[in-house]
Design a protein around this motif. Structure first.
Motif: not given
Length: 326
Positions: A129-149
């Motif tokens: 993946a391109e660096p920007e895709q990796q960063e965006l995916l990290a944002i998406v994953m972190r958001r999902k974690q926070l929503v669960g919390m």
């Protein structure tokens, strides 16, 4: 001379704390910590094998495999990440009934040898993946974690003693602020790096910012594959279950769960607001399809529409149904 040039296949069993590595050419496996230092040691170890490395195979482990897989890809190695169900079925077929990290790693190395000889090898290879895709995916994953919390804290609020409700409300407020910030970060990433692709989908109702972030970050193959390939990759393609005289019901399974979840929410919206998807859904229900089956079919159609639009470079317009079958 022949022995020195024999290809080597590597299986890596990934756990939260460790990376268990087995080489097809070695009788013993090696283990490193699953952290930056351990990953550096792993790369040095694989580099020592040299050009003999034909394929590296890892099992998808809730995202824990991603740093190792990405690092190996970046070094130019052929890497495949397989579904756990496929890995487990192969291990059983090879007679590996016991389960340890060492056995799992050797089973993956054997599986790598088999996949390397398959005509599907190149299609299964992990694309870095391109660096920007990796960063965006990290944002998406972190958001999902926070929503669960946030959901967990909200559920605790009603039953918590009055003296502790202030604490929960403070945590909820902090979580909401973090989620809002992540939404802003994702919006900035989409605007800065994925504007051209998203402009093509602008008229397609139901595909909001949340779905866009997941698609751009977790599905870089969108627009590069055929409609059959992209549907199987995500896990929304109906698969046959036929054997002899038995004709089983077509089912969907596997694929990328985060993309499937985003498609599900997008399809719920599209069924209400996008005329093309709404008409398709109503036609299936009128034909007697269960509503759940019809909704999964809408997920499939919505995905193939987006794939065809991005692949063609022609902006979506409701009057062009050929996009759905391109």
């Amino acid at each position: 001379m022949t022995e020195a040039l024999e290809p080597v296949f590597i299986g890596i069993d990934v756990a939260k704390a460790t990376l268990e590595v087995a080489l097809s050419s070695e009788p013993r496996s090696s283990s490193w910590a699953n952290d930056e230092a351990g990953l550096a040691s792993l790369l040095a170890y694989v580099e020592g094998v040299g050009e003999r490395v034909a394929l590296v195979l890892l099992e998808a482990t809730g995202g824990l495999e991603q740093p190792a897989a990405a690092a190996l890809c970046a070094q130019g190695y052929a890497v495949i990440v397989v579904n756990p169900r496929q890995a487990h079925d192969f291990a059983k077929a090879m007679g590996h009934l016991a389960k340890t990290d060492r056995i799992d790693a050797y089973s993956l190395a054997q599986f790598a040898r088999t996949l390397n000889a398959s005509d599907r090898r190149d299609k299964l290879l992990l694309k870095p993946a391109e660096p920007e895709q990796q960063e965006l995916l990290a944002i998406v994953m972190r958001r999902k974690q926070l929503v669960g919390m946030h959901v967990a804290e909200t559920n605790r609020l009603a039953s918590m003693h009055a003296s502790q409700r202030k604490s929960i409300r403070a945590v909820l407020k902090a979580l909401e602020q973090q989620i809002t910030q992540l939404d802003k970060d994702a919006g900035r990433m989409l605007k800065d790096h994925f504007k051209d692709k998203l402009e093509l989908l602008k008229g397609l109702k139901g595909v909001g910012p949340g779905t866009q972030a997941v698609l751009m970050g977790a599905l870089p193959e969108l627009g590069r594959l055929t409609r059959q390939e992209i549907a199987k990759l995500v896990g929304v393609a109906p698969l046959n279950r036929d054997s002899g005289n038995f004709k089983g019901r077509r089912t969907t399974w596997g694929g990328r769960a985060n993309v499937r979840s985003a498609l599900y929410m997008a399809s719920l919206s599209a069924v209400r607001h996008e005329p093309t998807i709404r008409a398709f859904y109503e036609r299936l229900v009128a034909a007697g399809k269960p509503k759940k089956v019809a909704l999964v079919a809408c997920m499939h159609k919505l995905l193939t529409i987006m794939n065809a639009v991005i692949k063609s470079g022609v902006p979506w317009q409701p009057g062009y149904p050929q996009h759905a079958t391109a």
